[in-house]
Motif scaffolding. Sequence first.
Motif, short mmCIF file in Angstrom:
data_model
loop_
_atom_site.label_atom_id
_atom_site.label_comp_id
_atom_site.label_asym_id
_atom_site.label_seq_id
_atom_site.Cartn_x
_atom_site.Cartn_y
_atom_site.Cartn_z
N THR A 51 0.80 -1.22 0.00
CA THR A 51 0.00 0.00 0.00
C THR A 51 0.83 1.27 0.00
O THR A 51 0.29 2.35 -0.20
N ARG A 52 2.14 1.14 0.22
CA ARG A 52 3.01 2.31 0.22
C ARG A 52 3.81 2.36 -1.08
O ARG A 52 4.59 1.45 -1.37
N ARG A 56 5.92 8.47 -4.56
CA ARG A 56 4.62 9.14 -4.68
C ARG A 56 4.55 9.94 -5.98
O ARG A 56 3.49 10.02 -6.62
N PRO A 118 -6.18 -2.41 3.88
CA PRO A 118 -6.01 -1.36 4.88
C PRO A 118 -7.21 -0.42 4.95
O PRO A 118 -7.92 -0.21 3.95
N THR A 119 -7.42 0.16 6.11
CA THR A 119 -8.56 1.06 6.32
C THR A 119 -8.54 2.24 5.36
O THR A 119 -9.59 2.61 4.81
N THR A 120 -7.37 2.82 5.14
CA THR A 120 -7.30 3.99 4.24
C THR A 120 -7.73 3.64 2.83
O THR A 120 -8.40 4.43 2.16
N THR A 121 -7.38 2.44 2.35
CA THR A 121 -7.76 2.02 1.00
C THR A 121 -9.27 1.81 0.91
O THR A 121 -9.92 2.24 -0.05
N ARG A 122 -9.83 1.15 1.93
CA ARG A 122 -11.28 0.93 1.93
C ARG A 122 -12.04 2.25 2.02
O ARG A 122 -13.06 2.43 1.35
N GLN A 123 -11.54 3.18 2.82
CA GLN A 123 -12.20 4.48 2.94
C GLN A 123 -12.13 5.26 1.63
O GLN A 123 -13.10 5.94 1.25
N ALA A 124 -10.99 5.15 0.95
CA ALA A 124 -10.84 5.84 -0.34
C ALA A 124 -11.83 5.28 -1.37
O ALA A 124 -12.46 6.03 -2.12
#
Length: 201
Positions: A51-52, A56, A118-124
Amino acid sequence: MLLANLPRDRFRPAVACAPEGALWRFCERQGVPRFAHWLGEDLRMLGRYQTRPRSRTAVAGATIAALQRLRQALGLHRAALIHCNSNKDHLLGGLAGRLARVPVVWHMHDMLLPTVMPTTTRQALKAAAVVTCDRLLAVSEATAESLRRQGFPGSRLRTVLNGVEPDAVGRGTGGRLRRELGVSDATPLVGVLGRLCPWKG
């Protein structure tokens, strides 16, 4: 199967996919227009387990380039609908569709479980679904229920089970397997080859 069975008197499909892959060759055999859609190595490597990004800047550049190619293709083919089939393409296709004011359908194959994503991916993904997606198609009731519980827009969610084309399936007696399972010759016997993993429902 969807692509092969779309009535061509009503629909004119065009496919965005990686060049020279199996889908690319299938479209060529079917006479379906296709255009090269690639993500770049840095963007392609991001996923469920990584996920990283390594860079970037490289991911941002690859995302912008992929988005520009999609927008050009939408204009070229005068698309009336975008049908997306992977999590990365949900994000890219959804954004391209909104910018072009074209309806977007996400075909959801995974349950997006917190144990594997990961939570951030699901939230996105959830935020993007709210903003860019006109319809969510889940391949199972388990997938649909998982998406509802996580706050995906339930009013746009429908379950569409994967189909099987009987004529494309080889037929046999299954004698040995029937004996091992204790199934009579009169009972229909269907085998399905798939991957058993939690996020498939």
